[in-house]
Design a protein around this motif. Structure first.
Motif, PDB file in Angstrom:
ATOM      1  N   ASN A  34      -4.428  -6.967 -49.106  1.00 23.84           N
ATOM      2  CA  ASN A  34      -5.705  -6.358 -49.477  1.00 23.84           C
ATOM      3  C   ASN A  34      -5.568  -4.872 -49.712  1.00 23.84           C
ATOM      4  OD1 ASN A  34      -6.971  -8.808 -49.307  1.00 23.84           O
ATOM      5  ND2 ASN A  34      -7.946  -8.423 -47.341  1.00 23.84           N
ATOM      6  N   ALA A  35      -4.732  -4.203 -48.915  1.00 28.75           N
ATOM      7  CA  ALA A  35      -4.552  -2.761 -49.078  1.00 28.75           C
ATOM      8  C   ALA A  35      -3.863  -2.421 -50.388  1.00 28.75           C
ATOM      9  CB  ALA A  35      -3.748  -2.196 -47.907  1.00 28.75           C
ATOM     10  N   ALA A  36      -3.023  -3.331 -50.894  1.00 28.90           N
ATOM     11  CA  ALA A  36      -2.267  -3.057 -52.116  1.00 28.90           C
ATOM     12  C   ALA A  36      -2.874  -3.709 -53.347  1.00 28.90           C
ATOM     13  CB  ALA A  36      -0.822  -3.531 -51.953  1.00 28.90           C
ATOM     14  N   ILE A  37      -4.065  -4.322 -53.195  1.00 34.13           N
ATOM     15  CA  ILE A  37      -4.603  -5.100 -54.310  1.00 34.13           C
ATOM     16  C   ILE A  37      -4.954  -4.221 -55.512  1.00 34.13           C
ATOM     17  CG2 ILE A  37      -7.050  -5.003 -53.617  1.00 34.13           C
ATOM     18  CD1 ILE A  37      -7.167  -8.018 -54.290  1.00 34.13           C
ATOM     19  N   ASP A  38      -5.313  -2.953 -55.258  1.00 39.55           N
ATOM     20  CA  ASP A  38      -5.661  -2.051 -56.353  1.00 39.55           C
ATOM     21  C   ASP A  38      -4.552  -1.041 -56.653  1.00 39.55           C
ATOM     22  OD1 ASP A  38      -8.202  -3.181 -56.693  1.00 39.55           O
ATOM     23  OD2 ASP A  38      -9.024  -1.969 -55.055  1.00 39.55           O
ATOM     24  N   ALA A  39      -3.406  -1.186 -56.008  1.00 39.03           N
ATOM     25  CA  ALA A  39      -2.318  -0.230 -56.219  1.00 39.03           C
ATOM     26  C   ALA A  39      -1.686  -0.446 -57.590  1.00 39.03           C
ATOM     27  CB  ALA A  39      -1.272  -0.375 -55.117  1.00 39.03           C
ATOM     28  N   ASP A  40      -1.310   0.641 -58.237  1.00 37.44           N
ATOM     29  CA  ASP A  40      -0.666   0.554 -59.544  1.00 37.44           C
ATOM     30  C   ASP A  40       0.801   0.164 -59.426  1.00 37.44           C
ATOM     31  OD1 ASP A  40      -3.004   1.264 -60.848  1.00 37.44           O
ATOM     32  OD2 ASP A  40      -2.596   3.405 -60.660  1.00 37.44           O
ATOM     33  N   ASP A  41       1.483   0.681 -58.389  1.00 36.77           N
ATOM     34  CA  ASP A  41       2.912   0.458 -58.237  1.00 36.77           C
ATOM     35  C   ASP A  41       3.140  -0.744 -57.323  1.00 36.77           C
ATOM     36  OD1 ASP A  41       5.623   0.670 -58.286  1.00 36.77           O
ATOM     37  OD2 ASP A  41       5.749   2.316 -56.843  1.00 36.77           O
ATOM     38  N   GLN A  42       3.381  -1.917 -57.913  1.00 36.28           N
ATOM     39  CA  GLN A  42       3.691  -3.130 -57.179  1.00 36.28           C
ATOM     40  C   GLN A  42       4.919  -3.780 -57.824  1.00 36.28           C
ATOM     41  OE1 GLN A  42       0.395  -5.683 -55.837  1.00 36.28           O
ATOM     42  NE2 GLN A  42      -1.005  -4.314 -56.900  1.00 36.28           N
ATOM     43  N   PHE A  81       7.020 -11.802 -58.751  1.00 28.25           N
ATOM     44  CA  PHE A  81       7.337 -12.287 -57.410  1.00 28.25           C
ATOM     45  C   PHE A  81       6.254 -11.847 -56.431  1.00 28.25           C
ATOM     46  CE2 PHE A  81      11.398 -11.989 -59.575  1.00 28.25           C
ATOM     47  CZ  PHE A  81      12.029 -13.174 -59.219  1.00 28.25           C
ATOM     48  N   LEU A  82       6.271 -12.479 -55.258  1.00 33.96           N
ATOM     49  CA  LEU A  82       5.411 -12.079 -54.156  1.00 33.96           C
ATOM     50  C   LEU A  82       6.225 -11.310 -53.128  1.00 33.96           C
ATOM     51  CD1 LEU A  82       3.458 -15.432 -53.603  1.00 33.96           C
ATOM     52  CD2 LEU A  82       2.657 -13.414 -54.846  1.00 33.96           C
ATOM     53  N   THR A 113       9.607 -13.404 -52.986  1.00 33.84           N
ATOM     54  CA  THR A 113       9.459 -14.863 -52.981  1.00 33.84           C
ATOM     55  C   THR A 113       8.800 -15.314 -54.276  1.00 33.84           C
ATOM     56  OG1 THR A 113       7.331 -14.677 -51.824  1.00 33.84           O
ATOM     57  CG2 THR A 113       9.304 -14.965 -50.474  1.00 33.84           C
ATOM     58  N   LEU A 114       8.946 -16.588 -54.568  1.00 36.97           N
ATOM     59  CA  LEU A 114       8.444 -17.122 -55.833  1.00 36.97           C
ATOM     60  C   LEU A 114       6.925 -17.072 -55.899  1.00 36.97           C
ATOM     61  CD1 LEU A 114      10.691 -20.281 -56.288  1.00 36.97           C
ATOM     62  CD2 LEU A 114      10.901 -18.103 -57.472  1.00 36.97           C
TER      63      LEU A 114
END
Length: 276
Positions: free
Chosen positions: A136-144, A151-152, A202-203
């Motif tokens: 949830n904290a990274a859901i709006d992050a640009d750098d993923q 991948f997950l 992970t896939l």
């Protein structure tokens, strides 16, 4: 001209009615209802575990996993995505795939190993919640980097619940005593909890695409798996979990290859998307 206070009241009523219309849209009710059903299913698994009905308890956790896979698709189909739905989905996942499996496993065998058994159960429940909070904290992050490569990050909550319940799957059809030994189950549950909060690639099934020349074979495989799940559900669940574990080295190697290609400039690095 005299100012009529009723005009102010009418304006306030109009503003209030506009605020009321800004509530949850009707098209978002269906996916949220499915999420609520998944939550009820996971909690019901705990109820049947307290009565010693282990197979039904595990089935209800698996039903929660199926419903969890449907609610997002229904939301996208109806264009009913909402922040409320995302938060409800994470809360339901934390209970259905963290708390419920942890308590089922504890009542099944880990309670006979008082300190370390409860510690393993706590790790599974809390680490599942931590994983969802990180998501949830990274859901709006640009750098993923993982997401941009398809991948997950870490083992997702539904898969983690399935892996944690793997000893029960195998015990249902084999009856091997060591599968219910808490000295085996406790380290296994702790390992799965660590995989959930790990940074391993992970896939992501939603990012996988089939080539046109193998679509018929894929359809035939789905039919075979469905037939196996109906006739031998616990054997099929065991094979599915082992297959997922076997895929982890390939997903880690695949992401490492993409990182090398990006560093060498062979494939472009992901460009951050503008925030809405």
């Amino acid at each position: 001209m005299n100012h009529d206070p009723a005009d102010d009241d009418g304006g306030d009523d109009l503003t209030g009615s506009k605020r009321l219309r800004r509530g949850l849209p009707l098209r978002a009710v269906a996916p949220n209802a499915v999420t609520a059903l998944a939550l009820c299913s996971g909690l019901s698994g705990i109820r049947f575990a307290t009565a010693g009905r282990w197979e039904l308890a595990v089935v209800l956790v698996l039903v929660a996993g199926v419903l969890d896979g449907l609610d997002g698709r229904i939301a996208r189909m109806l264009h009913g995505e909402s922040r409320f739905g995302a938060e409800l989905d994470s809360l339901a996942d934390a209970i259905s795939f963290g708390v419920a499996p942890a308590l089922i496993l504890y009542l099944w065998t880990l309670e006979t190993l008082p300190r370390f058994g409860w510690m393993a159960s706590l790790m599974l429940a809390v680490f599942c919640a931590l994983r969802l909070a990180r998501f949830n904290a990274a859901i709006d992050a640009d750098d993923q980097p993982h997401k941009s490569a398809g991948f997950l990050t870490g083992v997702p909550a539904p898969a983690g619940a399935g892996l944690a319940l793997l000893p029960m799957f195998a015990w249902f059809w084999s009856g091997e005593p060591f599968l219910r030994d808490p000295r085996f189950v406790a380290p296994w549950v702790a390992l799965v909890a660590l995989l959930m909060v790990s940074s391993l690639a992970t896939l992501s099934w939603s990012s996988m695409k089939l080539r046109r020349n193998v679509r018929f074979e894929a359809l035939a495989l789905v039919v075979i798996v469905a037939a196996a799940a109906v006739n031998a559900p616990w054997e099929t669940a065991t094979v599915a979990c082992l297959s997922y574990l076997a895929s982890l080295p390939f997903s880690i190697a695949g992401y490492a290859r993409i990182r090398r290609l990006r560093a060498a400039g062979t494939i472009p690095a992901p460009t951050p998307s503008p925030s809405a």
